[in-house]
Structures are given as C-alpha cells and as structure tokens.
Enzyme design. Structure first.
Site: not given
Ligand code: UD1
Ligand code: MG
Length: 452
Positions: A18, A372
């Site tokens: 569920r 970077n």
C-alpha cells in the site's frame, strides 16, 4: 535498569504494497531515518541485549540496513507470510538461546520509545509470562481488541474474528509484546491457525498463556506512540508526530526555535547551547550545530557540521560534507558541498563552494564559483588562510590559492596563485568618450549608421 538479558525481535517482513513504492516499507524515512532505524534505536542496547530482524525474501537492503544500524543484529528470512507468530518463529534459533526477556516489535511502528520497552519488561521481572502493549484507539477498526475480565487480560480478538460486542472495545493491541524468554517457545509452538484468515496470530499467545496458568498483563501507551505505517498518508502522520517530539526535545535542551512548527529536524540532529533557528529551516540527517550558531530562514542543511557562533543563511544550502568553522558566515544563496571552511571564513552571497578547503578568515566574494566538475571528474580547490577572492570569480579546479592572496573581481583562475600574490584575469577596460551619446542617437534614429 535491569540486569535481565533481552532479545528483541523486530518483525519487518511486510510487503508494504500500500506504500506503492519499490522501496521496502521499513526503509521509508521518518525524520531522516528509515522506519526500521527508529525501532532499532528504541530497542534495548548494550550488554546483555541481542537483536534479531525478521525480513521478507529478497529484502537484502533491509538486512544491510539492520546491520549498518546495529552491527550485532541477526537477520532471519520469513519465506512465506503466514502471520505474526510465524514471522516471530523465523527467529527460533535466536529465541531458543533463551534470553530472560523476549521483546517483539513491528518494523513499521517507528514512534515506539525506549521507555516503553523498559516499562514492558518490568512485569516479567515480577513473574508475568507476557506483557502486551495496549492503547485507546480513536477508531479501533482493524486493530486486535484487548478483552479484559475482572481487570485481567484474557484474550486478544482480531477484527475479522470479533463479535459486534467485541468490536466496540477501544482498548487495542499495539503489536509490541514482551515474553518471559524461557517460556516463549512453548507458548509460540502452541499457536495454531484456526481463524478466519488461516494465519498464525501472535495475539493468540494471550489465551495460551492463560491456559498454562500463567499471567498476561497490559501496559498502556498513547496512540501516537504505536502508529503503524501502511500508507504514505500514515507515513506523513508519523513524520508529524516525530517532528513535534524532536522540536520539543530541542527546545527542552535550550535551542531557540522561533516558529517550531515550520522547522524540520532529523532524529540525529545535534545541538550545542544557545543555538537559534529561524522559521522555515530544513535539517536532514547528520547535522551538528555548535554553541551560539544561528540558522536563518529558508536554509536547507544535510550532513554538515556548523561551528560555534557561525551564521548560516537566509537561503543557504549546506550539502553533505560541509564543515563550517567557528564564527564563519554563509549568506544568502550560497551552496556548499564537501567543503571545509575554517574559522572566520565569510561567503556572504551567491556562491558555490564544492570540493574545497578554505583557510581561516578568508573572504569569498559574491558570485564566486568553484568549478569543481569537468564533466568527468570532481577536482579540489584549496584556498589558504586570509585570502580575498573578488566577486564573480571562477576558480577552475584543481587549483590552489595561496594564503593572503588576492583575486581581482571577475577573474577566471586556472593556475595556482602563490601566497600573498594578486591575480587578475580579465581584459583591460576601454572607455569611449561620448560613446553612450552616440549609441542613444543611433537607437532613436537621430543618426544614420555608417555604411560598411
Ligand atoms: C497486528 C496485530 C493486531 C494489532 C495490530 C497493531 C496480529 C495477528 N495482529 O495486526 O492485533 O492491533 O498489528 O498494528 O498480530 N508480519 C510479518 N510476517 C507476517 C505477518 C506480519 O513479518 O507473516 C509483520 C508485518 O511486516 C508488520 C507486523 O508483522 O510489521 C504486523 O503485521 P500486519 O499484517 O500489519 O498486522 P495487523 O493486521 O496490522
Ligand atoms: Mg499493521
């Protein structure tokens, strides 16, 4: 405190269909930690305690998580889902070792507390064979009902098997049970599956214990503590209960939360003294905030350590691996990742500092970006102490800026800069006399452009 030994068995073999998710149910997070982690955290720890987790077939991720959180955890697989007693008996080998107390908890019930486990063990020390955790349900539908006679627990009736009269009972079974460990296997082996679902129900232990002439007792707790999670809506309710608890605990420990209901914490958030958190802040797992730090509104912080008297935000994003030194300042629209900023560093506006080390008292100007990533790998930027990086600079990693160095605004720095050097990387400026006047005339049609 007790010197009795304990074994806690957590039943986590649920399918969680569920939840409509590919993630096993017990790995869904509440306050930044999987449901299972909360239960394992609350279960008795330390000397004289042991732990077993019953998982479903193919749930290797659940087993790995259990061992990550509690390296002492044994895992057992329940191959077929034949009921809660059947699930518990998957851990027969651990139960047979005979701890004094056998505690049973559900992996999808994350709000259970360590105090409740301790309260449940107390009657066992006084000779009871079984303690059942009960609660008064606002709506008891679906829960097992605790049937009492003359103040004694005599049976637990599952919803499907209950008479209309029994369904009116609001005292319900939370699911957590504590057995006298020496009698548990004898009780569990007597549980059959003669009920409307054909499952081996753990709740039948109550009647069996009574028939053996032994005592079963009820300990009550609040409904909030035993909320079970089967759906995403219930997951959200549990989150809300947990957040309320964490906020209260933080405030009890002296943290100032200006609008607590708007601040989200993780179960492992650590605070020093005199920390202030402004409204609308999200704190994920792995965050520590030292004495006197202030977190301004709309900041998002995950796996970061924040030093004493640091100031973060508003609108800051501290990503995993961020370490901020004492007195550092991170301002609006600044993102950090895998970055160590030593004491007194200022990054006040509009910057990205990733894979970087910034020395003490450096000033990183607005719009500075550590470049970077080259599309393939990440590279490191190192900035020495006392450096000054002018606004709108791009630091193309790997690159080192020396201590005390000065970077002129707008520079694209691709080469290392020595200590105390000044680096400027931009084209020289030209000023054309009356150029603006000529431009306006051109645009307003007062002047015709020259041919060619
Ligand atoms: C159970 C109790 C009920 C109680 C309610 C509280 C039983 C028979 N019923 O009902 O009295 O009021 O919890 O929430 O115990 N599990 C397994 N293997 C199985 C069956 C279950 O591991 O074969 C695990 C589930 O993952 C879950 C727990 O046991 O963590 C409870 O199972 P669930 O099916 O949710 O039981 P409920 O019908 O909620
Ligand atoms: Mg349930």
């Amino acid at each position: 405190m007790t010197d009795r030994t304990s074994l806690t068995v957590v039943l986590a073999a649920g399918e969680g269909t569920r939840m409509r998710s590919s993630l096993p149910k017990v790995l869904h997070p509440v306050a930044g930690q999987p449901l299972l982690a909360h239960v394992l955290e609350a279960a008795p720890h330390g000397a004289g305690t042991s732990l077993a987790v019953v998982i479903g077939p193919d749930h290797t991720a659940v087993a790995a998580e259990a061992r990550r959180l509690r390296p002492d955890a044994a895992t057992f697989v329940q191959r077929e889902r034949l009921g809660t007693a059947h699930a518990l008996l998957a851990a027969r080998e651990a139960i047979a070792r005979g701890a004094d107390d056998l505690l049973v908890a559900f992996g999808d019930t994350p709000l259970i507390s360590a105090e409740t486990f301790a309260r449940m063990r107390a009657p066992l020390a006084k000779g009871a064979a079984l303690t059942v955790l009960g609660f008064r349900a606002a709506d008891p539908t679906g829960y097992g009902r605790l049937l009492m006679e003359g103040g004694k627990l005599v049976a637990i009736r599952e919803q499907a098997d209950a008479s209309p009269e029994e369904r009116k009972v609001t005292l319900c079974n939370a699911g957590v049970m504590a057995f006298d460990g020496r009698k548990a296997l004898e009780v569990l082996d007597r549980i059959g599956n003669a009920n409307s679902k054909g499952e081996y129900y753990l709740v039948d232990a109550v009647t069996i214990v009574r028939n053996m002439g032994l005592e079963a007792v009820v300990i009550e707790t609040s409904e909030d503590e035993v909320r079970g999670i089967n759906t995403k809506a219930q997951l959200a309710e549990a989150e809300s209960v947990m957040q309320a608890r964490l906020r209260k605990a933080a405030m009890d420990a002296g943290v100032t939360l200006i609008a607590p209901e708007t601040i989200f914490l993780a179960a492992d958030t650590k605070f020093g003294r005199d920390v202030t958190i402004e409204p609308f802040v999200f704190i994920g797992p792995g965050v520590s905030i030292a004495d006197g730090a202030v977190i301004h509104s709309f900041s998002h912080i995950v796996q970061a350590s924040i030093g004493k008297n640091a100031s973060v935000g508003p609108y800051a994003r501290l990503r995993p691996g961020t370490s901020l030194g004492d007195g550092s300042r991170i301002g609006n629209f600044v993102e950090t990742k895998a970055a160590t900023l030593e004491a007194g560093v200022k990054v006040n506006h509009l910057s990205y500092i990733g894979d970087a080390h910034v020395g003490a008292n450096s000033n990183i100007g607005a719009g500075t970006i550590t470049c970077n990533y080259d599309g393939f790998s990440k590279h490191k930027t190192t900035i020495g102490a006392g450096a000054f990086v002018g606004t709108n600079s791009s630091l193309v990693a790997p690159v080192k800026i020396g201590a005390g160095a000065y970077i002129g605004s707008g520079s694209v720095i691709t080469k290392d800069v020595p200590d105390d050097a000044m680096a400027v990387e931009r084209s020289p400026q030209t000023n054309r006399e009356n150029g603006a006047v000529r431009y306006r005339e051109l645009k307003t049609g007062k002047r015709v452009p020259k041919e060619g």
